[in-house]
Design an enzyme around this catalytic site. Sequence first.
Site, PDB file in Angstrom:
ATOM      1  N   CYS A  26       5.915  -7.642   7.312  1.00  0.00           N
ATOM      2  CA  CYS A  26       4.430  -7.834   7.534  1.00  0.00           C
ATOM      3  C   CYS A  26       3.977  -7.761   8.772  1.00  0.00           C
ATOM      4  O   CYS A  26       4.492  -8.500   9.747  1.00  0.00           O
ATOM      5  CB  CYS A  26       3.965  -9.026   6.992  1.00  0.00           C
ATOM      6  SG  CYS A  26       2.400  -9.793   7.181  1.00  0.00           S
ATOM      7  N   CYS A  32       0.775  -1.068   0.004  1.00  0.00           N
ATOM      8  CA  CYS A  32      -0.006  -0.034  -0.118  1.00  0.00           C
ATOM      9  C   CYS A  32       0.875   1.109   0.042  1.00  0.00           C
ATOM     10  O   CYS A  32       0.561   2.255  -0.720  1.00  0.00           O
ATOM     11  CB  CYS A  32      -0.809   0.049   1.249  1.00  0.00           C
ATOM     12  SG  CYS A  32      -1.876  -1.366   1.433  1.00  0.00           S
TER      13      CYS A  32
END
Length: 517
Positions: A403, A58
């Site tokens: 992550c 993103c």
Amino acid sequence: MDSVMLRGVLCVLALCVWSSAARGRSDVLELEDADFDYIAPEHETLLVKFYAPWCGHCKKLAPEFETAATRLKGTVTLAKVDCTTNTETCKRYGVTGYPTLKIFRNGQESSSYDGPRSAEGIVNYMKKLAGPDSVPLHSEHDLENFINNFDASIVGFFSGADSSQLSEFLKGAGLMRESFRFAHTTDLELGKKYDVKYESVLLFRPPRLSSKFEESVVHHAGPLSITGLRRFIRDNILGLCPHLTKENKDSLRKRDLLTAYYDLDYLRNPKGSNYWRNRVLKVASKFSSQGLLFSVANRNDFLEELEDEFGLGTSDSTELPFVTIRTRTGNKYTMREEFTRDGRSLENFLEDYFAERLKRYVKSEPVPAKNNAAVKVVVADTFEEIVNDPEKDVLIEFYAPWCGHCKKLEPKYTELGERLYSDPSIVIAKMDATANDVPQGYDVQGFPTIYFAAAGRKDEPKRYEGPREVKDFINFLKREASKPLGEIAVCCEALFRKSEESCRILLQFSHTYHQIK
């Protein structure tokens, strides 16, 4: 301070404040649960990005999306929804990974966005959606202007507005407009230059890719139907050797693809760009029936990818093309012999490829010097040895260092490894999927992705879809493991219900014992 100087200072301050506000202003509309259903219907075409602030992909997309929003202002609106704070909207539209892009028309979800994710690609893709399904052409000037484009063009020539063939063409254009450029005319005279004598559909390849090795214009044969039109475009749109770009790479790589990377630049040096492409085309024409697609690309556009995925070093940067093959299943090959101008080295490379004499290129981290922790570290070069060990059941996590979900899982996954450390028939493992090639058979699109490779069934890895608590992993392994879980895991599970501390002491003792042993 006199009044003139004071006015000057105030003007400068006002300009600074305005400039700062302008820099902070975004052309991406921010939507929330409270206003999505009210604002979305106000826009005829709306591209919405569903994202999470911590998501690496993103963050990478954000500046491209912002640039695209500015360039599309007044044509198509781009919006974003933060799914960490607007869970209701994201859940309603089935968002499970980030970023997810969806196209809305008048507030209703139209389709998922599967186009390129660069600013240029987003702009080109969404502009196609903003105009008519098929552009009406009224003159030769309109036709030449339409086909003189960076992308291929599909043009229908019809006898009148009431033509049944035109009706079918427009239906097909409506279904495929997101992928291809369509135009039509009801004046057959406009097609005389291209041997149009009756109602026809022609595919015009981009002028910059014109070559003596293939036709620049392809005629559709037979009756027109939506299925026939789709097949005609599919079979001819790419030609023998398309130009691979960041925008079309995902669609081209759905097939086995050879790419020659060099200093390709059709804007500044079209003749030089086609010099090497023609040599690729000459060889491609000899192998065109063997299922391999050929392409050319600008080396600088893909330099980071070539360094990361094919080991191209800075010393390899010469004027000669760097040639790779990437298959649909993820296998990669590189031509190490220098590209000769007569094309013979490329022919040799292809002969070896089709004879299966080439060694695959595999991206891998270095093999760890020590690897006796509760969770074994797997790299691409040790995947066969550890995960595909026919005697062992292996649970492997594919993760990314950045992550957030992976970091949250880590202590639980480590505890799972500790519980099963003494069991010789099972391995708990992990692999950084951003630094190692993921083997065929493992579909890793997001992180973490977890698979179970059972002993004796390594060609059928099973994706783990359950909850991510230790007890859930244990229950899954009880069902799937080829042998009963080791005594430590079972004993620890029983102790854990009574005393978590007792279980941890037992695990620590077992781990220390096996390390000494």
